[in-house]
Design an enzyme around this catalytic site. Structure first.
Site, short mmCIF file in Angstrom:
data_model
loop_
_atom_site.label_atom_id
_atom_site.label_comp_id
_atom_site.label_asym_id
_atom_site.label_seq_id
_atom_site.Cartn_x
_atom_site.Cartn_y
_atom_site.Cartn_z
CB SER A 62 -0.91 0.00 1.22
OG SER A 62 -1.74 1.15 1.24
CG HIS A 70 -4.24 4.86 -3.27
ND1 HIS A 70 -5.11 4.18 -4.09
CD2 HIS A 70 -4.05 4.07 -2.19
CE1 HIS A 70 -5.44 3.03 -3.53
NE2 HIS A 70 -4.81 2.94 -2.38
N GLY A 97 -7.14 -5.70 13.43
CA GLY A 97 -6.11 -5.54 14.46
C GLY A 97 -4.73 -5.24 13.94
CG ASN A 138 -4.38 -0.95 -2.70
OD1 ASN A 138 -4.86 -2.05 -2.91
ND2 ASN A 138 -5.11 0.16 -2.72
CB THR A 139 -1.24 -4.88 -5.90
OG1 THR A 139 0.11 -4.97 -5.43
CG2 THR A 139 -1.30 -3.92 -7.08
NE ARG A 140 -7.45 -5.33 -1.56
CZ ARG A 140 -7.63 -4.24 -2.28
NH1 ARG A 140 -6.60 -3.44 -2.53
NH2 ARG A 140 -8.81 -3.92 -2.76
CG HIS A 160 -6.49 7.80 -16.86
ND1 HIS A 160 -7.43 6.92 -16.38
CD2 HIS A 160 -6.56 8.89 -16.05
CE1 HIS A 160 -8.07 7.45 -15.35
NE2 HIS A 160 -7.55 8.65 -15.13
#
Length: 297
Positions: A119, A133, A280, A135-137, A167
């Site tokens: 992130s 910004h 958490g 992020n990859t997950r 773009h």
């Protein structure tokens, strides 16, 4: 492919770490090469790196990651590049969210999960340089797996050619995999990065995807790697073009007001913020996206 996808998880986690290392090196290189402008005489910014840990509900270790934050640089006022690999059991609220999004009724019986990703959020010194910004997950439960992420540009002073470049790079990387990906994920970003209570977009968009599972893990992993690879060629040339542009107090004021919008979005609507806090994870790492200074009118 095993049920627990041990090898696939290891490969994904290693890729996110590799991408993190490449971006950190590139951003410190931007700091070193900034030799003009009002902040050129101060030391080049460097990332402060710290480990993050997550504790499970039973108090046992549940993974963690690296939080890398640079503050007060020549180019970057604040930028964070975080990676994490966490695991354990989803709480009731996170289970409900997963079942709603993915249709996984078995989560109540077996709420185990594993998640890994990168992130990034960058807030710039020069108001003419856009915030960004990315992020990859990858997310896994015994009931399924998926990839998600994307990248979007957030200028307070928009230059149409910068938006077009950002773009175009996203589009080119998407089209390596499917001609439908860019228009679909661009539209998703336009919808997702919208601030309903302000009746406006957070920035000028990019791409966004979630719950991505074509049934072919290798193809999906190759695509999410290209989502990550697109980031530096999409963002770095824009920064290099604008970082020496003179700015006024009015420009800086516009930047601070725009950052207020960014903070509102991340605290009220962002899925990643909600998931990180509910499961958490280290709160400082989750809230790394917030700007160092902002203003409301």
């Amino acid at each position: 492919m095993s049920d627990d996808m041990h090898d696939e998880k290891a490969r994904a986690s290693a890729w996110f770490r590799q991408l993190r290392d490449e971006i950190v090196a590139a951003f410190e290189g931007l700091e070193d090469s900034q030799t003009s402008g009002p902040l050129a005489s101060q030391p080049a910014g460097r990332f402060e790196v710290s480990e993050t840990r997550r504790q499970g509900g039973d108090g046992e270790d549940a993974g963690g990651g690296l939080m890398s934050v640079m503050r007060g640089g020549r180019v970057f006022e604040k930028v964070g590049v975080n990676i994490s690999t966490v695991y354990g059991k989803l709480g009731d609220r996170a289970q409900a969210a997963m079942m709603a999004r993915k249709g996984m009724p078995g989560m109540k019986d077996d709420p185990r999960f594993w998640a890994s990703g990168i992130s990034l959020v960058a807030h710039m010194q020069n108001p003419h340089c856009p915030a960004v910004h990315m992020n990859t997950r990858m997310f896994w439960t015994p009931h399924g797996w998926w990839f998600g992420g994307g990248s979007d540009l957030n200028p307070c002073i928009e230059y149409e050619e910068d938006t077009a470049h950002f773009h175009a790079v996203q589009k080119a990387h998407c089209e390596r995999h499917d001609a439908d990906f860019y228009p679909r994920f661009k539209a998703w970003a336009d919808e997702y990065f919208y601030i309903p209570h302000r009746h406006r977009a957070r920035g000028v968009g990019g791409i966004f995807l979630d719950d991505h599972n074509s049934g072919d893990w290798e193809a999906d992993f190759a695509f999410i790697q290209d989502v990550g690879r697109a980031f530096l060629p999409a963002f770095q040339p824009v920064t290099e073009k604008r970082r020496d542009t003179p700015w006024s107090e009015a420009d800086k004021d516009a930047q601070l007001v725009h950052r207020g919008l960014y903070a509102e979005y991340n605290l009220v609507y962002d899925r990643g913020t909600k998931f990180g806090l509910e499961t958490g994870h280290d709160a400082n790492a989750v809230l790394m996206s917030l700007p160092p200074m902002a203003k409301w009118v």
